[in-house]
Design a protein around this motif. Structure first.
Motif, PDB file in Angstrom:
ATOM      1  N   ASN A   1      19.035  35.144  19.221  1.00  0.00           N
ATOM      2  CA  ASN A   1      17.799  34.875  18.472  1.00  0.00           C
ATOM      3  C   ASN A   1      16.742  34.144  19.314  1.00  0.00           C
ATOM      4  OD1 ASN A   1      18.953  36.024  16.114  1.00  0.00           O
ATOM      5  ND2 ASN A   1      20.025  34.095  15.723  1.00  0.00           N
TER       6      ASN A   1
ATOM      7  N   ILE B   1      18.257  39.583  20.028  1.00  0.00           N
ATOM      8  CA  ILE B   1      19.173  39.270  18.925  1.00  0.00           C
ATOM      9  C   ILE B   1      20.444  38.632  19.477  1.00  0.00           C
ATOM     10  CG2 ILE B   1      20.541  40.230  17.031  1.00  0.00           C
ATOM     11  CD1 ILE B   1      18.413  42.470  16.873  1.00  0.00           C
TER      12      ILE B   1
ATOM     13  N   ASP C   1      15.329  43.195  18.930  1.00  0.00           N
ATOM     14  CA  ASP C   1      14.441  43.650  17.872  1.00  0.00           C
ATOM     15  C   ASP C   1      13.084  43.860  18.542  1.00  0.00           C
ATOM     16  OD1 ASP C   1      12.511  43.817  15.832  1.00  0.00           O
ATOM     17  OD2 ASP C   1      13.685  42.568  14.470  1.00  0.00           O
TER      18      ASP C   1
END
Length: 290
Positions: free
Chosen positions: A99, A90, A83
């Motif tokens: 994440n 991600i 992202d």
């Protein structure tokens, strides 16, 4: 390196599965002022990755005798899906990461602009602005063949394809390369290494494979010829689906240009094939000019 003028530079970082490549780059010329390759073992530990990145930045600044005040921005090429607005990895399957808030964590330690992008996209930016694709005005696809397989595309307006489109390119390539095996590293050097090791019934590094080819080992040559034929078939499938004629080969395999370049070009007479000028440094340069 006390002779470096205290100008404003950018830091480019390329996160690999086994190493971090980092360089201080003149963003106007693409010149790498100084660089380091630092071996890492992340094993899914996002905190360890952040620590390694912070350490790498401090190491390269010290090596260049510069402070963060001499740095305009830090660009980071990340594996897997990113992202870019939020600055988050991600998912990166080759590193077992999910994440990871790269941008936020780096900015906590260094008060400069931090930008992230997929590593293959960084590589094609470096080649398009300063490397082998500099004079190409039409759309180009870059394929990185290393620990994994990466894809990026840039058009004549210098616009990068989104991750969804890159994933579509990956699907086309992998299905054409191996209809039976669509894993994320299908067609990579790791895939080649695994298959060749099974063939010779012992563990063999990719370096040993290419050294055996240089020594004229018939088995290694034959095995690599099949690999190149499969890669060529996959590139032909990409051309058929996209109608794009310009392709650049980067990643770890570009270090062995003398072994594969002419052979692959002969297999693809209707395609304009380029080999990364900056080899494994492409993503460092591209990240620095994001």
């Amino acid at each position: 390196m006390n002779n470096i003028m205290k100008e404003i530079y950018s830091i480019g970082i390329d996160i690999g599965a086994s190493h971090i490549g980092i360089g201080i780059v003149n963003p106007n010329t693409g010149e790498i002022i100084t660089k380091e390759y630092i071996m890492i073992k992340i094993n899914g530990d996002k905190n360890l990755l952040i620590k390694n990145l912070i350490d790498a930045i401090n190491i390269i600044l010290a090596k260049a005798d510069l402070s963060i005040k001499n740095i305009d921005k830090i660009g980071i090429g990340c594996p897997g899906d990113c992202d870019i607005k939020q600055g988050i990895i991600i998912i990166a399957p080759n590193m077992n990461l999910q994440n990871v808030s790269i941008k936020e964590e780096i900015q906590k330690n260094f008060s400069v602009d931090v930008r992230i992008q997929n590593d293959a996209s960084c590589a094609i930016v470096g080649e398009y602005y300063f490397g082998c694709l500099k004079n190409i005005k039409d759309e180009c696809i870059l394929i990185t063949l290393g620990t994994g397989v990466g894809f990026a595309s840039i058009n004549e307006k210098r616009e990068l394809l989104g991750i969804k489109s890159c994933n579509e390119l990956a699907g086309i390539f992998r299905r054409a390369y191996s209809p039976e095996n669509h894993m994320h590293n299908t067609g990579s050097l790791s895939f080649l290494q695994k298959e060749y090791s099974e063939y010779v019934k012992q563990g063999v590094s990719r370096y040993e494979i290419f050294e055996n080819i240089r020594k004229g080992d018939d088995g290694a040559i034959c095995f690599f010829e099949k690999y190149l034929a499969d890669v060529a078939r996959a590139i032909e499938s990409l051309e058929k689906h996209t109608n794009i004629k310009n392709y650049c080969i980067g990643g770890g395999i570009s270090e062995y240009e003398d072994i594969f370049s002419n052979k692959l070009k002969r297999k693809l007479p209707s395609i304009n094939l380029y080999i990364s000028k900056f080899k494994n440094d492409s993503a460092i340069i591209g990240a620095a000019i994001l």
